[in-house]
Design a protein around this motif. Sequence first.
Motif, PDB file in Angstrom:
ATOM      1  N   VAL A 101       0.844  -1.199   0.000  1.00 55.74           N
ATOM      2  CA  VAL A 101       0.000   0.000   0.000  1.00 55.74           C
ATOM      3  C   VAL A 101       0.879   1.248   0.000  1.00 55.74           C
ATOM      4  O   VAL A 101       0.629   2.200  -0.748  1.00 55.74           O
ATOM      5  N   GLY A 102       1.919   1.259   0.827  1.00 50.89           N
ATOM      6  CA  GLY A 102       2.842   2.400   0.847  1.00 50.89           C
ATOM      7  C   GLY A 102       3.555   2.573  -0.476  1.00 50.89           C
ATOM      8  O   GLY A 102       3.715   3.703  -0.974  1.00 50.89           O
ATOM      9  N   LEU A 103       3.991   1.493  -1.082  1.00 49.48           N
ATOM     10  CA  LEU A 103       4.663   1.552  -2.378  1.00 49.48           C
ATOM     11  C   LEU A 103       3.709   2.061  -3.450  1.00 49.48           C
ATOM     12  O   LEU A 103       4.081   2.907  -4.271  1.00 49.48           O
ATOM     13  N   ASP A 104       2.498   1.578  -3.446  1.00 50.73           N
ATOM     14  CA  ASP A 104       1.500   1.997  -4.421  1.00 50.73           C
ATOM     15  C   ASP A 104       1.201   3.485  -4.298  1.00 50.73           C
ATOM     16  O   ASP A 104       1.117   4.201  -5.301  1.00 50.73           O
ATOM     17  N   THR A 105       1.054   3.973  -3.087  1.00 48.80           N
ATOM     18  CA  THR A 105       0.803   5.387  -2.856  1.00 48.80           C
ATOM     19  C   THR A 105       1.984   6.232  -3.308  1.00 48.80           C
ATOM     20  O   THR A 105       1.811   7.301  -3.900  1.00 48.80           O
ATOM     21  N   THR A 106       3.189   5.767  -3.063  1.00 43.30           N
ATOM     22  CA  THR A 106       4.382   6.482  -3.502  1.00 43.30           C
ATOM     23  C   THR A 106       4.433   6.573  -5.023  1.00 43.30           C
ATOM     24  O   THR A 106       4.758   7.624  -5.583  1.00 43.30           O
ATOM     25  N   ILE A 107       4.100   5.497  -5.705  1.00 40.42           N
ATOM     26  CA  ILE A 107       4.101   5.495  -7.166  1.00 40.42           C
ATOM     27  C   ILE A 107       3.101   6.514  -7.705  1.00 40.42           C
ATOM     28  O   ILE A 107       3.393   7.247  -8.652  1.00 40.42           O
ATOM     29  N   VAL A 108       1.922   6.583  -7.119  1.00 42.10           N
ATOM     30  CA  VAL A 108       0.926   7.558  -7.569  1.00 42.10           C
ATOM     31  C   VAL A 108       1.435   8.976  -7.339  1.00 42.10           C
ATOM     32  O   VAL A 108       1.306   9.842  -8.207  1.00 42.10           O
ATOM     33  N   ASN A 109       2.032   9.242  -6.192  1.00 38.43           N
ATOM     34  CA  ASN A 109       2.533  10.580  -5.905  1.00 38.43           C
ATOM     35  C   ASN A 109       3.680  10.977  -6.826  1.00 38.43           C
ATOM     36  O   ASN A 109       3.792  12.137  -7.216  1.00 38.43           O
ATOM     37  N   VAL A 110       4.527  10.032  -7.180  1.00 39.30           N
ATOM     38  CA  VAL A 110       5.619  10.327  -8.108  1.00 39.30           C
ATOM     39  C   VAL A 110       5.061  10.619  -9.500  1.00 39.30           C
ATOM     40  O   VAL A 110       5.576  11.464 -10.226  1.00 39.30           O
ATOM     41  N   GLY A 111       3.999   9.942  -9.865  1.00 38.68           N
ATOM     42  CA  GLY A 111       3.405  10.133 -11.182  1.00 38.68           C
ATOM     43  C   GLY A 111       2.484  11.332 -11.305  1.00 38.68           C
ATOM     44  O   GLY A 111       2.020  11.636 -12.410  1.00 38.68           O
ATOM     45  N   LEU A 112       2.201  12.026 -10.211  1.00 42.76           N
ATOM     46  CA  LEU A 112       1.252  13.142 -10.262  1.00 42.76           C
ATOM     47  C   LEU A 112       1.629  14.240 -11.248  1.00 42.76           C
ATOM     48  O   LEU A 112       0.744  14.743 -11.954  1.00 42.76           O
TER      49      LEU A 112
END
Length: 60
Positions: free
Chosen positions: A21-32
């Motif tokens: 979940v933390g990794l997934d959230t980080t990926i979304v934030n990097v892709g924003l």
Amino acid sequence: MLSARRRWTVLAVCCLSMFLVGLDTTIVNVGLPAIGRGLDVDTRGLEWIVDAYTLVLASP
């Protein structure tokens, strides 16, 4: 009562799921930034994107 091995297995599964979940959230934030450019939205629009993504992730 659960055996010691079973307890460690449950703990490992919980830790792995939290990591994902933390990794997934980080990926979304990097892709924003790329998402914002692609959809031509400002910061407020990006907030909606993150909120919608989090809602879908939390719903199952």
